[in-house]
Scaffold this active site. Structure first.
Site, PDB file in Angstrom:
ATOM      1  N   CYS A 192       9.909  -4.459   0.862  1.00 27.93           N
ATOM      2  CA  CYS A 192       8.924  -4.756  -0.169  1.00 27.93           C
ATOM      3  C   CYS A 192       9.592  -5.262  -1.447  1.00 27.93           C
ATOM      4  CB  CYS A 192       8.070  -3.537  -0.551  1.00 27.93           C
ATOM      5  SG  CYS A 192       7.379  -2.710   0.882  1.00 27.93           S
ATOM      6  N   ARG A 210      11.228 -10.369   0.693  1.00 25.40           N
ATOM      7  CA  ARG A 210      11.436  -8.960   1.019  1.00 25.40           C
ATOM      8  C   ARG A 210      10.316  -8.395   1.873  1.00 25.40           C
ATOM      9  NH1 ARG A 210      15.234  -6.702  -2.304  1.00 25.40           N
ATOM     10  NH2 ARG A 210      14.413  -4.629  -1.920  1.00 25.40           N
ATOM     11  N   TRP A 222       6.250  -5.078   3.053  1.00 24.24           N
ATOM     12  CA  TRP A 222       6.724  -5.120   4.447  1.00 24.24           C
ATOM     13  C   TRP A 222       6.429  -3.719   4.974  1.00 24.24           C
ATOM     14  CZ3 TRP A 222      10.371  -2.663   7.611  1.00 24.24           C
ATOM     15  CH2 TRP A 222      10.734  -3.351   8.775  1.00 24.24           C
ATOM     16  N   ASN A 267       8.827   0.558  -3.590  1.00 26.41           N
ATOM     17  CA  ASN A 267       9.678   0.005  -2.530  1.00 26.41           C
ATOM     18  C   ASN A 267      10.600   1.130  -2.069  1.00 26.41           C
ATOM     19  OD1 ASN A 267      12.696  -1.994  -2.703  1.00 26.41           O
ATOM     20  ND2 ASN A 267      11.502  -1.460  -0.915  1.00 26.41           N
ATOM     21  N   GLY A 268      10.504   1.489  -0.788  1.00 21.74           N
ATOM     22  CA  GLY A 268      11.359   2.560  -0.272  1.00 21.74           C
ATOM     23  C   GLY A 268      10.581   3.387   0.735  1.00 21.74           C
ATOM     24  N   GLU A 301      14.510 -15.542  15.846  1.00 22.17           N
ATOM     25  CA  GLU A 301      13.802 -15.233  14.597  1.00 22.17           C
ATOM     26  C   GLU A 301      13.038 -16.410  14.015  1.00 22.17           C
ATOM     27  OE1 GLU A 301      17.729 -15.115  11.675  1.00 22.17           O
ATOM     28  OE2 GLU A 301      16.012 -13.891  11.176  1.00 22.17           O
ATOM     29  N   HIS A 310      27.594 -11.152  36.038  1.00 24.64           N
ATOM     30  CA  HIS A 310      27.505  -9.715  36.320  1.00 24.64           C
ATOM     31  C   HIS A 310      26.079  -9.185  36.165  1.00 24.64           C
ATOM     32  CE1 HIS A 310      31.814  -9.316  36.729  1.00 24.64           C
ATOM     33  NE2 HIS A 310      31.968 -10.003  35.607  1.00 24.64           N
ATOM     34  N   LYS A 315      13.923 -10.216   4.364  1.00 22.62           N
ATOM     35  CA  LYS A 315      15.323 -10.590   4.178  1.00 22.62           C
ATOM     36  C   LYS A 315      16.212  -9.404   3.846  1.00 22.62           C
ATOM     37  CE  LYS A 315      18.104 -14.292   2.481  1.00 22.62           C
ATOM     38  NZ  LYS A 315      18.452 -14.666   3.862  1.00 22.62           N
TER      39      LYS A 315
HETATM   40  C1  F6R Z   1      19.222 -12.914  10.371  1.00 20.71           C
HETATM   41  C2  F6R Z   1      19.387 -12.043   9.227  1.00 20.71           C
HETATM   42  C3  F6R Z   1      19.560 -10.592   9.449  1.00 20.71           C
HETATM   43  C4  F6R Z   1      20.557 -10.031   8.420  1.00 20.71           C
HETATM   44  C5  F6R Z   1      20.626  -8.500   8.508  1.00 20.71           C
HETATM   45  C6  F6R Z   1      21.649  -7.942   7.542  1.00 20.71           C
HETATM   46  O1  F6R Z   1      19.128 -14.251   9.980  1.00 20.71           O
HETATM   47  O2  F6R Z   1      19.349 -12.499   8.113  1.00 20.71           O
HETATM   48  O3  F6R Z   1      19.970 -10.294  10.739  1.00 20.71           O
HETATM   49  O4  F6R Z   1      21.811 -10.585   8.658  1.00 20.71           O
HETATM   50  O5  F6R Z   1      19.372  -7.968   8.211  1.00 20.71           O
HETATM   51  O6  F6R Z   1      21.364  -8.316   6.233  1.00 20.71           O
HETATM   52  P1  F6R Z   1      22.444  -8.280   5.105  1.00 20.71           P
HETATM   53  O7  F6R Z   1      23.457  -9.330   5.369  1.00 20.71           O
HETATM   54  O8  F6R Z   1      21.680  -8.550   3.841  1.00 20.71           O
HETATM   55  O9  F6R Z   1      23.047  -6.909   5.135  1.00 20.71           O
END
Ligand code: F6R
Length: 594
Positions: free
Chosen positions: A2, A27, A72, A98-99, A474, A490, A589
């Site tokens: 969020c 977010r 989110w 947020n949390g 994704e 395998h 993100k």
């Molecule tokens: C995929 C992607 C995610 C992040 C993961 C870790 O495109 O962005 O898989 O790599 O959530 O995020 P960070 O790098 O912010 O710790």
């Protein structure tokens, strides 16, 4: 996850909150809302959907103070009732959160027993009712008492009817204040503030701030403290699409610049050992890379590269699975990769690493993010803000960082000097590949009709098979699986057939003959094969259906080119499928939950 935004000043708050919310929409974007306090009540507007749905809110909304949220979902499905802000029973208080509140069920029961009635299924709503219970006209005191009851993580912003300001507080979720001219703001992330100010204060865990138009007061552990003001290095213009149809494409195209900037000042032709932007520390006897998702794939690439240039033992772990026993990592460097710097699993793994005795370094893109406070030192990548949910340019910056780290710790050698030359050549090689985008678009047009796909590679390119599959999943919503080429026979062979295309990364390196064998075995089972191969490869086209050419490079740098090719392929398939490329469904993100 969020995103939250708060404003108090002389301007109309609503449009400012909405613009700020757009900047933290990465977010989460399943629902959104705004609350504006008036003399008797707090007015709340919220709806299902992304921030743009609030643009349709009727005219007549007024107020110079407000809070806003883009969600989110964690507790409670995406719905209008579960959207933030949440109010107390009297509608005099509203909060955004947020949390995750771990003890919310107990608190809810306690509050219900005392007569409070709830309108949502969320954990967040308990915060509004706890504040209501404590509120006697002093909002700061009520927030302090209410948050003392919370277990879990929170960044909150609170408004109350008749109070001309906002109270914010954080614990284990990010929050940054923006200091403006006759106005002050708060948000989950600095980009939400950039249109109004570049002067920011990053809050620490347990910090509580009271924002009024003309003042900001900050309390830490109950005592008022001075503000530590920093200037954000990013510009608001970097947050625009700059004419590209999507941020993802813009960010893919930025990669030559990102490589150059992350390398700047770190390599020289006279000393092949890279200089690092971290304080000198006792050389380790072992190195461990950790990260999640795409960042884990960078960690894994770091492991492969490291083992080629240095005799030190090196491992990569998915951060959420990293669980060293206390005291077992003395003389070990644990390098935590996280573009956002907020990933809960990674921060938790760092805590475990420190308990185990390791020296920890964060590799991140976000200034003063939570990870920078959790580690002993920080290596900032120079990728600039990444807006698209799918990581592209920050993945590239992570690759640069882990290569530099290995080249810092490796013994001097002529082989190392050769790598320095290749590092310097990579921006123009990546640019050449981007310029040849049309071959990738043509391939995308062929592959978009499939529902399943395999990606295979050997050695240092295996992480690119995993990363390519992740990108296809994704953004293109295509079921793709990445494998070490030797593993396909395998088990996964059982799935091969006319409708399961395979992408085989086959740069000319020591693994080439075996890749060729794997390709022939796959072809024998009827699956269409596309090879990604060096420009000068004339052999492969006899065995495969298509060849996607990448510039010739030192074999240890093939992953950089393979990943750009697969980013562009995923993007192009997603575009052909008409998908919401920058904001794929169900994702966010910044993953600040476990
Ligand atoms: C995929 C992607 C995610 C992040 C993961 C870790 O495109 O962005 O898989 O790599 O959530 O995020 P960070 O790098 O912010 O710790």
């Amino acid at each position: 996850m969020c995103g939250i935004v708060a404003y108090t000043g002389a301007q109309e708050a609503y449009p400012i909150l909405l613009r700020g919310l757009k900047r933290v929409e990465y977010r989460g974007y399943d629902s959104c809302g705004v609350a504006l306090p008036h003399s008797e009540r707090v007015q709340v507007y919220k709806d299902l959907g992304a921030v743009d749905t609030l643009k349709g809110t009727p005219d007549g909304i007024q107020g110079n103070t407000g809070i806003a949220h883009t969600r989110w979902a964690t507790v409670g499905e995406p719905s209008q009732a579960n959207a933030h802000p949440h109010s107390d029973c009297t509608r005099r208080i509203a909060i955004v959160h947020n949390g995750d509140i771990d003890n919310f069920l107990d608190l809810k029961q306690e509050l219900q027993d005392q007569g409070h009635s709830f309108s949502s299924q969320t954990d967040s709503e308990v915060i509004a009712h706890l504040i209501e219970r404590e509120y006697d006209g002093d909002l700061k005191a009520a927030v302090t008492k209410a948050t003392a009851r919370l277990e879990g993580s929170y960044a909150i912003a609170v408004v109350a009817a008749g109070f001309p300001g906002v109270v914010v507080m954080r614990k284990d979720s990010p929050l940054v204040l923006g200091l403006g001219n006759g106005e002050n703001l708060a948000a989950s992330d600095a980009p939400a503030l950039l249109e109004r100010t570049k002067r920011v204060v990053y809050l620490e865990d347990g910090d509580l701030a009271v924002l009024r138009p003309e003042s900001v007061e900050l309390w830490r552990n109950g005592a008022q403290v001075e503000l530590t003001v920093q200037e954000v290095a990013w510009n608001v213009t970097e947050l625009d699409r700059a004419g590209y149809p999507h941020f993802m494409l813009k960010e893919i195209h930025e990669q030559p610049r990102v490589i150059r900037d992350t390398l700047a000042g770190r390599i020289s032709l006279t000393d092949p050992r890279a200089t690092l932007p971290i304080a000198a520390h006792k050389a380790p006897s072992r190195v461990i890379f950790i990260g999640c998702g795409t960042s884990y794939h960078a960690a894994l690439t770091g492991q492969y590269f490291f083992s080629q240039v240095s005799p030190l033992p090196v491992n990569a772990y998915v951060a959420s699975e990293f669980d060293p026993a206390p005291g077992t990592l003395r003389d070990t460097w644990v390098v935590a990769l996280s573009q956002s710097g907020e990933t809960a699993d990674t921060i938790n793994a760092i805590r475990k690493a420190r308990t185990a005795g390791a020296w920890t370094v964060a590799v991140t893109n976000v200034m003063s993010s939570s990870i920078t406070r959790a580690t002993d030192d920080v290596f900032y990548m120079q990728a600039g803000p990444e807006v698209s949910v799918a990581a592209t340019k920050t993945f590239m910056a992570q690759l640069v960082a882990v290569y530099l780290l290995a080249m810092h710790l490796a013994p001097r050698s002529t082989a190392l000097a050769e790598l320095v030359g290749e590092l310097r050549a990579m921006p123009s090689k990546v640019q050449r590949l981007i310029n040849a985008e049309s071959q990738i678009k043509a391939l995308a047009a062929k592959l978009t009709r499939y529902d399943h796909m395999f990606l295979i590679a050997r050695g240092i390119n295996v992480p690119m098979a995993l990363e390519g599959a992740l990108k296809l999943k994704e953004v293109a919503y295509l079921h793709a699986e990445g494998f070490a080429a030797g593993e396909l026979k395998h088990g996964p062979f059982a799935l091969l057939g006319l409708n399961t295309p395979v992408i085989a990364m086959a740069p000319h390196d020591g693994q080439y003959p075996r890749m060729l064998t794997a390709i022939k075995e796959i072809k024998a089972r009827g699956a269409p094969v596309t090879a990604i191969a060096f420009q000068d490869d004339t052999e492969l086209e006899r065995f495969v259906d298509d060849v996607l050419h990448i510039p010739v490079a030192h074999p240890l740098f093939a992953p950089w080119l393979n990943t750009v090719a697969l980013q562009l392929l995923s993007y192009s398939i997603a575009e052909l499928r008409g998908l919401p490329i920058d904001k794929p469904r169900h994702l966010a993100k910044s993953v600040t939950v476990f």
